[in-house]
Design a protein around this motif. Sequence first.
Motif, PDB file in Angstrom:
ATOM      1  N   UNK A 173       9.081   2.915  -6.510  1.00  0.00           N
ATOM      2  CA  UNK A 173       8.118   3.506  -7.440  1.00  0.00           C
ATOM      3  C   UNK A 173       6.794   3.701  -6.723  1.00  0.00           C
ATOM      4  N   UNK A 174       6.132   4.822  -6.995  1.00  0.00           N
ATOM      5  CA  UNK A 174       4.853   5.147  -6.366  1.00  0.00           C
ATOM      6  C   UNK A 174       3.785   5.279  -7.443  1.00  0.00           C
TER       7      UNK A 174
ATOM      8  N   UNK B 160       0.829  -1.215   0.000  1.00  0.00           N
ATOM      9  CA  UNK B 160       0.000   0.000   0.000  1.00  0.00           C
ATOM     10  C   UNK B 160       0.860   1.261   0.000  1.00  0.00           C
ATOM     11  N   UNK B 161       0.426   2.256  -0.727  1.00  0.00           N
ATOM     12  CA  UNK B 161       1.174   3.505  -0.829  1.00  0.00           C
ATOM     13  C   UNK B 161       1.351   4.170   0.531  1.00  0.00           C
ATOM     14  N   UNK B 162       0.437   3.918   1.455  1.00  0.00           N
ATOM     15  CA  UNK B 162       0.524   4.521   2.786  1.00  0.00           C
ATOM     16  C   UNK B 162       1.790   4.110   3.523  1.00  0.00           C
ATOM     17  N   UNK B 163       2.418   2.992   3.101  1.00  0.00           N
ATOM     18  CA  UNK B 163       3.636   2.524   3.755  1.00  0.00           C
ATOM     19  C   UNK B 163       4.902   3.068   3.104  1.00  0.00           C
ATOM     20  N   UNK B 164       4.760   3.928   2.115  1.00  0.00           N
ATOM     21  CA  UNK B 164       5.923   4.435   1.381  1.00  0.00           C
ATOM     22  C   UNK B 164       6.882   5.176   2.306  1.00  0.00           C
TER      23      UNK B 164
ATOM     24  N   UNK C 136       8.712  -1.661  -3.310  1.00  0.00           N
ATOM     25  CA  UNK C 136       9.811  -1.467  -2.371  1.00  0.00           C
ATOM     26  C   UNK C 136      10.582  -2.773  -2.205  1.00  0.00           C
ATOM     27  N   UNK C 137      11.855  -2.663  -1.888  1.00  0.00           N
ATOM     28  CA  UNK C 137      12.691  -3.830  -1.570  1.00  0.00           C
ATOM     29  C   UNK C 137      12.743  -3.960  -0.056  1.00  0.00           C
ATOM     30  N   UNK C 138      12.267  -5.115   0.448  1.00  0.00           N
ATOM     31  CA  UNK C 138      12.179  -5.310   1.892  1.00  0.00           C
ATOM     32  C   UNK C 138      12.777  -6.646   2.314  1.00  0.00           C
ATOM     33  N   UNK C 139      13.209  -6.695   3.566  1.00  0.00           N
ATOM     34  CA  UNK C 139      13.640  -7.957   4.155  1.00  0.00           C
ATOM     35  C   UNK C 139      12.438  -8.888   4.256  1.00  0.00           C
TER      36      UNK C 139
END
Length: 250
Positions: free
Chosen positions: A214-215, A204-208, A224-227
């Motif tokens: 990219x949005x 979700x964009x709210x977590x940006x 997003x790149x996340x663990x």
Amino acid sequence: MSETSMLGPTMLADRAVLRVSGAEARAFLQGLVTQDVLGLTPQAPRWGGLLTPQGKALFDFILWADPDDPQAVLIDCEAARAEALAQRLRLYRLRRPVEITLTEFKVHWARTGAHGVADPRLLGLGRRWLGGPGVPGSGWHGHRLSLGVTEGVAELGDGETLWLECNARELNGVSFAKGCYVGQENTARMHHRAKVNRRLIVAPLAEAGERTRARYPELGLMVERRAVDALGDALVPDWLAAALAEPAPA
């Protein structure tokens, strides 16, 4: 009309098609890209990438066999990056009898129907084919992101993300049976050790935040790149959930 409602046949205006031809075209690409090019057939395109020597994504694309030339390969890639990809390939060409040109083909997509062939990454992505000009549309991006599939430099980065972190194994973007290619050593090592600690995800964009690649405000989504142990509210489709559930090697 909303982004996700336009799921009928549409031309993807942000795609272009390169042609790699010549007596050694397939052998040339075989030593560079992540996919097995020698076994490419007209009815079975393959998603692949051109990587850095460290195994990080520079370009991603869909490889098509040219039905008019058994040695030639058509590369369905980002239009904005087509010339950069062509230049990169020419750096590796040296004296090989290989030509790299931009074609007039357009890339087309439909959510369902009889046109084209299944997207090689995921059946749910729909149908894809190459042809002449058509009517552009916007439904593809929303549909792709809803399935958690990332692509292109804005999402994968330019030499920033390891190919397996782009979910390449799960989305059929790499052959572990072929010979060497650029970035193969690190990619194969990560695969055999099952050590992919981070993933590109759609959330979700709210977590940006600062790490967002990219949005997409019109969709309420971002990439997003996340663990893998900190995915938050990321979209985790079945194909990714199955990969994350695999036990680590002893």
